[in-house]
Design an enzyme around this catalytic site. Sequence first.
Site, PDB file in Angstrom:
ATOM      1  N   HIS A  67       0.829  -1.247   0.128  1.00 60.41           N
ATOM      2  CA  HIS A  67       0.170   0.068  -0.055  1.00 60.41           C
ATOM      3  C   HIS A  67       0.907   1.213  -0.130  1.00 60.41           C
ATOM      4  O   HIS A  67       1.492   1.641   1.129  1.00 60.41           O
ATOM      5  CB  HIS A  67      -0.837   0.121   1.223  1.00 60.41           C
ATOM      6  CG  HIS A  67      -1.635  -1.256   1.336  1.00 60.41           C
ATOM      7  ND1 HIS A  67      -2.724  -1.639   0.712  1.00 60.41           N
ATOM      8  CD2 HIS A  67      -1.510  -2.150   2.213  1.00 60.41           C
ATOM      9  CE1 HIS A  67      -3.167  -2.873   1.261  1.00 60.41           C
ATOM     10  NE2 HIS A  67      -2.300  -3.101   2.130  1.00 60.41           N
ATOM     11  N   HIS A 275      -1.480 -12.457   4.185  1.00 66.60           N
ATOM     12  CA  HIS A 275      -1.187 -12.586   5.671  1.00 66.60           C
ATOM     13  C   HIS A 275      -1.493 -13.866   5.996  1.00 66.60           C
ATOM     14  O   HIS A 275      -0.694 -14.892   6.370  1.00 66.60           O
ATOM     15  CB  HIS A 275      -2.002 -11.714   6.677  1.00 66.60           C
ATOM     16  CG  HIS A 275      -1.608 -10.217   6.369  1.00 66.60           C
ATOM     17  ND1 HIS A 275      -0.390  -9.711   6.480  1.00 66.60           N
ATOM     18  CD2 HIS A 275      -2.449  -9.169   5.854  1.00 66.60           C
ATOM     19  CE1 HIS A 275      -0.655  -8.503   6.245  1.00 66.60           C
ATOM     20  NE2 HIS A 275      -1.961  -8.171   5.926  1.00 66.60           N
ATOM     21  N   ASP A 326       3.965  -4.543   2.516  1.00 67.04           N
ATOM     22  CA  ASP A 326       2.598  -4.239   2.946  1.00 67.04           C
ATOM     23  C   ASP A 326       2.725  -2.656   3.400  1.00 67.04           C
ATOM     24  O   ASP A 326       2.511  -1.643   2.704  1.00 67.04           O
ATOM     25  CB  ASP A 326       2.339  -5.204   4.204  1.00 67.04           C
ATOM     26  CG  ASP A 326       0.682  -5.033   4.324  1.00 67.04           C
ATOM     27  OD1 ASP A 326       0.179  -4.122   3.870  1.00 67.04           O
ATOM     28  OD2 ASP A 326       0.472  -5.685   5.532  1.00 67.04           O
TER      29      ASP A 326
HETATM   30 ZN   LIG Z   1      -2.273  -4.863   3.275  1.00 65.55          ZN
END
Ligand SMILES: [Zn+2]
Length: 448
Positions: A67, A275, A326
């Site tokens: 992100h 995840h 991430d």
């Molecule tokens: Zn994420």
Amino acid sequence: MTRWLAEYAWLPEHAEPTADVLIEATDGRLTTVTPLTAGGPPAAGVEVEATRLPGLTVPGLANAHSHAFHRALRGRTHDGRGDFWSWRDLMYAVAARLDPDSYLALARAAYAEMALAGITCVGEFHYLHHGPGGTRYDDPNAMSAALVEAAAHAGIRLTVLDAAYLTASVDGAELTGPQRRFGDGDALRWAERVDAFRPADGHVRRGAAVHSVRAVPAAQLATVAGWADRHGLPLHVHLSEQPAENDACRAVHGCTPTRLLADHGVLGRHTTAVHATHPTAADVALLGDSRTGVCLCPTTERDLADGIGPARRLAEAGSPLSLGSDSHAVVDLFEEARAVELDERLRTRRRGHFDAAELFAAATVTGHAALGWGDAGRLAVGDRADLVTVRLDSARTAGVPPAGVFFAATAADVTQVVVDGRTVVADGRHLTVDVPTELRDAIAAVLS
Ligand SMILES: [Zn+2]
């Protein structure tokens, strides 16, 4: 044609690196990958005219989960003691302030930092779609277009994993506040928007994402999965990052998030679950049997106190493992790779769960495949000419055998990065982006 001579290179199917490898590329593709010591051309003793690559050269690293705008949060969410919710509040505050121009500037700097770290391809799990209040921009994909431009400036490839983000909770609560910028209303409107996004640039591919079972109602999961399937594109989904997601899903649907995704056609070999920190034993079997990939993000999972996912059990069950930075608390795929092994050691109090070649594959070929680039991540003739050279003479790597690099090197040891045959980083410097200055200015612009 471009020619390099790597002091060491890590070739496909090799447990460890090979010395003196001649590498040639034409039009961004590898045309020669030949160890000179194996008697390949030219004959031993003949001086080769080539750019020398001292150290270890590996294929391009793939950052399978990003992100970009979270880069603005690094080091800023630890006030007092800083819990998950203080992190999320600041994340929403940044999301509320971004527009296509500031998003471009921040993503460009973040992607250039990735290039410096040897990342040649990034999967952007993209959900910041619309203007304030959820109003569509004139170009409804203006924010995606900013990412495409950012990756072009940074010199890396990009898969835009366009995330459907429709509700605020598993029981279907409406999006409020900054979250309204994420929403398309329903999955059909999401599909209509992403259908219109047709980037022509060679460095970008499309993909889809279900943000999570919190953000896409069960009845609309098949619409998103079907869109990705029809177009033959990768599909990513955040899965069981926190136990609270499992509890909420059980309360509303009577099953785990993994089971819910399986029942609605979301799992499969083109899907990557991000995840998978808290799956049940049955969930692990569902993921593995369907060959659903799992993207581990260990530095974010430790930063957010998510927990330690069952990496070895997932791999044994049949899930290919990839890696992502991430939230960009750290941008260093070497650190992500070794954390997969080291976290298992902490949990089990045993060593030796993954060998170096497995960690290397997660950081390279498997990550690229998870992003829809099946022709990258290996030093093999015909593959994309991505070369990442790691110095073996830094304070961290001196005296380390080349095979030990995933347990010793950091992103700061990357000296040279070639993406699709083009040099992007040389002598540890990005050739077109002043990365620290651009990061500082882009972050100041959204936080001041
Ligand atoms: Zn994420």
